[in-house]
Design an enzyme around this catalytic site. Structure first.
Site, short mmCIF file in Angstrom:
data_model
loop_
_atom_site.label_atom_id
_atom_site.label_comp_id
_atom_site.label_asym_id
_atom_site.label_seq_id
_atom_site.Cartn_x
_atom_site.Cartn_y
_atom_site.Cartn_z
N HIS B 218 -6.48 -7.02 -46.72
CA HIS B 218 -6.90 -5.62 -46.65
C HIS B 218 -8.19 -5.53 -45.85
CE1 HIS B 218 -4.83 -6.33 -50.51
NE2 HIS B 218 -4.09 -5.33 -50.07
N ASP B 384 0.93 -5.31 5.51
CA ASP B 384 -0.23 -6.18 5.55
C ASP B 384 -0.37 -6.96 6.85
OD1 ASP B 384 2.00 -7.54 4.86
OD2 ASP B 384 1.23 -8.35 2.98
N GLY B 465 18.67 -9.15 -2.29
CA GLY B 465 17.42 -8.48 -1.88
C GLY B 465 17.36 -7.04 -2.33
N ASP B 529 10.42 -0.72 12.35
CA ASP B 529 10.25 -1.73 11.30
C ASP B 529 10.11 -3.11 11.93
OD1 ASP B 529 10.50 -2.80 8.50
OD2 ASP B 529 12.22 -3.78 9.48
N PRO B 530 9.07 -3.86 11.59
CA PRO B 530 8.84 -5.14 12.26
C PRO B 530 9.94 -6.17 12.00
CG PRO B 530 7.26 -4.80 10.47
CD PRO B 530 7.99 -3.50 10.65
N GLY B 531 10.57 -6.14 10.82
CA GLY B 531 11.65 -7.08 10.54
C GLY B 531 12.85 -6.83 11.45
#
Lengths: 546, 546
Positions: B218, B384, B465, B529-531
Site C-alpha cells: 500500500h 537526405d 518494399g 525521383d533520384p531512384g
C-alpha cells in the site's frame, strides 16, 4: 530515469534468457548462435506442418517470443529494441524450423522488417525452402496512409493462422488465410504518454492535460493530441475512430484490448468496463484481454484491435493453446451471472430480563462512562487520546438499549452485544469487542460455563487481533481476570488480578499491537495501557456491585 | 496525474465489472447486493468441498478476484482501494459459498482485514457454519515486526490449499495446511517509486537516485532507501534480505517473482534473468512468474516470495488450474535447450566469364558512378541527399569484385550480386536491390527467360518494399523498361521507357514509400525521383553500349 536494466547492450539477450528460464513451457529453446542471432523456437517441433515464424524489434514483450508454442508460433526472431532482426537471424530461424511443409513469415508493416524478412525469404527460397510472407498493417490511425503500421492486431494472425497450421493445413492455404485476415484487422492506440527507450533521456512529450491518439508502438507520433479526460471518454474517442474505419455493416467482430506497457491491471479493467459501454462493443462477439500482448516498453496506454469475423475464425480463436502469454478468449454476451445474496438482516432479539445480569451490565457501563476523562488522559500520552471516549460511547449505547436486550438468555445476550458494539463502537476496539462477545456467546452455547466461554472469547480476540499478553493491550488485564474465574476464584479476586495486570502494563515497553502509529518505547514507560485500565475498572466495579 | 479512471468512487465496481465481463471463465459471478458488497464467486460450485475465501482491499489486481476458479479460490471479497471489505460483505460471501464442508478464510495480515474477516467468521459460526481462518504475514522487510504484512506470498496459500480443497480434503486439514504454509513463506519488495492512489496528488516520495527496499503493497514505508543501481544489484540486495531471513539450510524453495504494478514486461524478464544469477536461485526448485499477481496500483517495483517446500507442495503447485491470472509454474533446472544453428556461411561462387554480361554490368556501374553528383543533387531537394553516394558506392563494389563474379552463370550471378549488395550497399535500397537480384535469379532458374525473371524480381521488390508504381520510387522507371523487354522490344526502347518513367516522377506529388521523413508534397513538384533517375541512366548506358 530509473529502470530495471543492466547494461544497455544486454537488454534484449537478458530479457530473452529470463523469459526462457521462467516460462512454464520448458520445450522452448534458443538457437546457439544466440545472443548474436536472437531466435526463440520450439524443440517439440517435427517440421511435419507449416512453420509459423514472426518477430521484429524487441520492446514489445510478450510479443513475439511469448507466443511461441503449440497452436501459435514455431519461432520468434527478435531484433534489438525497436530494431528489425538481421537477414541472417531470420534465415537461421527459417532453416531451423522449416521442413517439407514450408513456413509462413508473419511480419508487421515496418520497412526494416519487410526488407530483412523479405530478403531472408528470398535467400531461403534459393536454398530450396517453401516460404510465404503475410504483412500485417492494421493501424488505422492515419487514414489513407501509404504504409499503415502493424500493431497488436497481428495477434489475430498468430492465433488463427497458427491454429490452421497446427491442424495440418498446407502452406498456400495458411498463407492465403493470413493475408486475408490481415486485410480485415483494424487497430488504434491511445496513450497518456510516450515510451522511453532505456538509456535515452525521457522526453517531456505530452502536456499534463494531453493524451495522444493513434500513436505507434515505437512512440511514433499519433494522429492527434486530445485533451485528457475520463477513461470512458478516451475509450469512446478511440472506438469511434475504429467505427469510422470499419463503416456501417452487420459484421460481427473479435476484439483485442491490449495494454501498451505500464497501465496497472485495475485501470485496464476500468478500460474494459468503459469499452463494453460503447456502441462499438455491441458489434463485438469475442473479447481477448485486457492483457499485455504487444507492448511498447513502458508506454502508459492501450490499444484496441478489431477483426471482422468470418465463420471459421471463432473455432480458431477459441481453441486452447499452451502459450503462457495468450490470455484466453471470452464470448461477449455470456451473461455475467448475479447470485442472489442471502439477505443478512440485523439479527433480532426478543427483550428479556434478568436482574443479576442487568446489574453486572450496569456496573460495567458505569465504570466505563465515569472513566472517560481518565482513559483519554492515559491514551493521550501514547496515542490519539480517544480510548475513554470510544469505551464511554459504547457503554452509553448499551445502557440506552438495555430494555431491548435479551438479558434473560446468556447466548443471545452475547450476540446482541456483539451486534450493538460492531455497529456503534467503531474502530478496531469495536470489532475486537464484537468478536469477543460473539465468540463468548458461541462458546457459552456449547459449554454453559461462563469462565471458559469468556476465555474462548478472549482467545478468538487474540487470534483475530494478533496481540499477545505483554503487548500492552486490554488482554493484559482481561486474561488474568478470566484466569482467576476459571480457577474458581471470586469476582473480587478476578478484579484484583485485572488491576495487577493493568498496573503491570506501565512497565511494558512494547507498543500495543493495535496502535495506529509507532510510539517510541521510552515514552511508554510508566504509563498504564488505557485498554487494560478500562477492563480493570469494569471488573472492579462489577465486583463492588455483586 | 493522468490515469485511466472515471469517477473515483466507481473505480472498484467498474474494475470488477470489467474483469467479470472479459475474463475467459464465464462461470464467475457477483453477488447481487454488489456493488455495495463486492464479492466475486464461482457459480459452478456445489458446496461439497471446502470453500476457499480470500480478499481484502482493492488495488492489488489480479488479486483477489483474478484467482477465483476451480483449484484456487471459491470467492473473493473486495474492499475499496486499500480498504478492508466490511463484515457484512465477508459474511455474505461465506453464506453464499459455504456448505457442510465449511470454509477457509485466507487473510493477509492487516488489522482491518483480520478484524472484519474475523468478526464475519464468528457471526457465521453463530449461524452454524464451519469457518476457519489462516493469516498470512510473509513480509520479512522489518525483522521482528510485531505484525508482518501479508503480501504476494499469499498466492502460495491460495494455490496449495486450493488444490487440497479441490481434492476434497476436510476443513481441518486444509486450514491446518494453510496455517503451516503461512509459517514458511518469506517475501520482500523493492520499488523505484511508491504507488499513487487514484485521485490523490502524487507525492515526490523518492529521489531520482533512490529506490525503496521492503515497502508494503500500500506504499507503506520500506525498511530502507538504497541507491539506485543496475537491476542485477537491486535484485541481489532483495535476495540477500530473504537469504538472511531463511538462514542456512538444505531446504529447497519455490519462488514467486511478482510485478508490483507498472514494470514493463521486458524489465520483468531482465529481473528474472538477474534473479537467476543470484546465489538464492540455487536454492530454488520452482518458479512462478514474472507476472502481475499482487500489485500495488501503479507501483514500479517487484517483489519476491519464497516458500520453503515440503514434499507434498510440488504436486499442488504444478497442478493446472482454470484461472486466467495464474501464470503457470516452471521447474527450475529444466535445461533451456540450445538448438544448433545451421551454419549459414556466405555463399561461395566460382568466378566465370561472359563478355556480353560483363559489358552490361560495366555499363550499368559506370552509369551509376558517373551520376553520383547529379543523383545526390536531386535527392537533396527531397531527402537526405545520399542517393548518388549509395548507388555509386554499390557500383564501385561490383566493379572491384568483377573478376570474382560468376558472370558465365546467370542464376549464380544474380545470387552473387544479391549477396554483394546486401553486405555493401546498406540501407533500404541495399536490401531492395538484394531482394531484386535474389528473386530474379530464382525466377531465371525456373524460366530461363530474362524479361520475365526481371519482372518477378521487381514484383518481389514491390511486395516486400510496399511501394507501387506512382509512389515516386525506382519502380517508376524500372517497371516500364522491363515491360518493354517483356513485349519483345529492344534495349533502346526499354531505355526510352525508363527515361519517360523517370521524367514522369517530376509530376508525382506523393512522397516515396521508402522516404525516411515526410516531405511536403508541393516541394516534390518538378523534381525527378533520384531512384528512378538512377535506373533510367543504367538502361540508357546499357543500351548505348550494346
Amino acid at each position: 530515469m530509473k529502470r530495471f536494466i543492466n547494461l544497455k547492450g544486454d537488454i534484449v539477450t537478458e530479457a530473452l534468457d529470463g523469459f526462457l528460464a521462467t516460462t512454464p513451457d520448458s520445450s522452448l529453446a534458443r538457437l546457439d548462435s544466440y545472443p548474436h542471432t536472437k531466435v526463440v523456437l520450439r524443440t517439440d517441433w517435427d517440421k511435419s506442418r507449416v512453420a509459423m515464424i514472426s518477430g521484429g524489434g524487441s520492446g514489445h514483450e510478450p510479443a513475439h517470443s511469448g507466443f511461441v508454442g503449440e497452436g501459435m508460433l514455431t519461432a520468434a526472431v527478435c531484433g534489438e529494441i525497436f530494431a528489425s532482426p538481421s537477414v541472417n537471424a531470420v534465415l537461421s530461424a527459417i532453416v531451423a524450423v522449416t521442413g517439407e511443409a514450408g513456413c509462413l513469415l508473419i511480419v508487421k508493416n515496418y520497412t526494416g522488417d519487410r526488407l530483412n524478412f523479405g530478403l531472408a525469404a528470398e535467400r531461403a527460397k534459393a536454398l530450396g525452402y517453401k516460404v510465404e510472407m503475410a504483412i500485417v498493417a492494421d493501424d488505422i490511425a492515419i487514414p489513407g496512409a501509404n504504409q499503415a503500421r502493424g500493431v497488436a492486431g497481428t495477434l489475430f494472425v498468430h492465433k488463427i493462422a497458427g491454429f490452421m497450421a497446427a491442424q495440418g493445413a498446407p502452406l498456400q492455404q495458411v498463407s492465403q488465410a493470413a493475408r486475408d485476415l490481415a486485410g480485415r484487422i483494424y487497430s488504434i492506440g491511445l496513450s497518456l504518454d510516450t515510451c522511453t527507450v532505456p538509456g535515452n533521456t525521457p522526453e517531456q512529450y505530452l502536456e499534463a492535460t494531453e493524451v495522444e491518439l493513434g500513436l505507434g508502438i515505437h512512440g511514433e507520433p499519433g494522429v492527434s493530441r486530445i485533451a485528457f479526460a475520463a477513461a470512458a471518454h478516451l475509450m469512446e474517442v478511440a472506438c469511434s475512430k475504429v467505427e469510422q474505419a470499419i463503416g456501417q455493416s452487420d459484421r460481427r467482430y473479435a476484439l483485442i484490448l491490449n495494454n501498451l506497457g505500464s497501465v496497472p491491471p485495475i485501470e485496464m479493467q476500468i478500460l474494459a468496463y468503459s469499452l463494453l459501454e460503447t456502441s462499438l462493443a455491441e458489434r463485438v462477439d469475442v473479447i481477448i484481454g485486457p492483457a499485455q500482448l504487444m507492448t511498447s516498453l513502458d508506454m502508459n496506454g492501450f490499444s484496441i484491435s478489431l477483426l471482422a469475423l468470418e465463420p471459421q475464425d471463432k473455432e480458431a480463436l477459441f481453441s486452447p493453446v499452451a502459450v503462457a502469454a495468450w490470455p484466453g478468449v471470452r464470448q461477449r454476451g455470456d451473461t455475467v451471472s448475479l447470485v442472489p445474496a442471502v439477505l443478512l438482516e440485523r439479527p433480532e432479539f426478543d427483550p428479556s430480563s434478568d436482574a443479576g445480569t442487568e446489574e453486572v451490565i450496569h456496573a460495567a457501563c458505569t465504570a466505563l462512562i465515569t472513566s472517560l476523562d481518565d482513559l483519554n488522559q492515559l491514551d493521550s500520552r501514547i496515542g490519539d487520546g480517544d480510548t475513554g471516549t470510544t469505551f464511554a460511547n459504547a457503554a452509553r449505547c448499551v445502557v440506552d438499549e438495555m430494555d431491548q436486550l435479551p438479558c434473560g438468555d446468556g447466548v443471545r445476550l452475547c450476540h446482541a452485544l456483539s451486534d450493538l458494539l460492531a455497529r456503534h463502537m467503531g474502530g478496531s476496539s469495536g470489532a475486537l469487542m464484537a468478536i469477543f462477545f460473539a465468540a463468548t456467546g458461541e462458546a457459552y452455547e456449547r459449554t454453559r460455563y461462563w469462565p471458559s466461554a469468556l476465555m474462548e472469547g478472549a482467545e478468538r480476540m487474540m487470534f483475530y487481533g494478533g496481540a499477545k499478553p505483554g503487548d500492552r493491550t486490554m488482554l493484559d488485564s482481561l486474561l488474568p481476570a478470566i484466569d482467576a474465574l476459571q480457577a474458581g476464584r471470586s469476582m473480587d479476586d478476578a478484579a484484583k488480578a485485572a488491576r495487577n495486570g493493568a498496573d503491570a502494563t506501565a512497565k511494558m515497553t512494547k507498543a500495543g499491537a493495535g496502535r495506529a502509529s509507532y510510539v517510541p518505547s521510552d515514552s511508554l514507560n510508566g504509563v498504564v495501557d488505557p485498554g487494560s485500565e478500562a477492563i480493570a475498572r469494569v471488573f472492579e466495579k462489577v465486583a463492588q456491585r455483586l
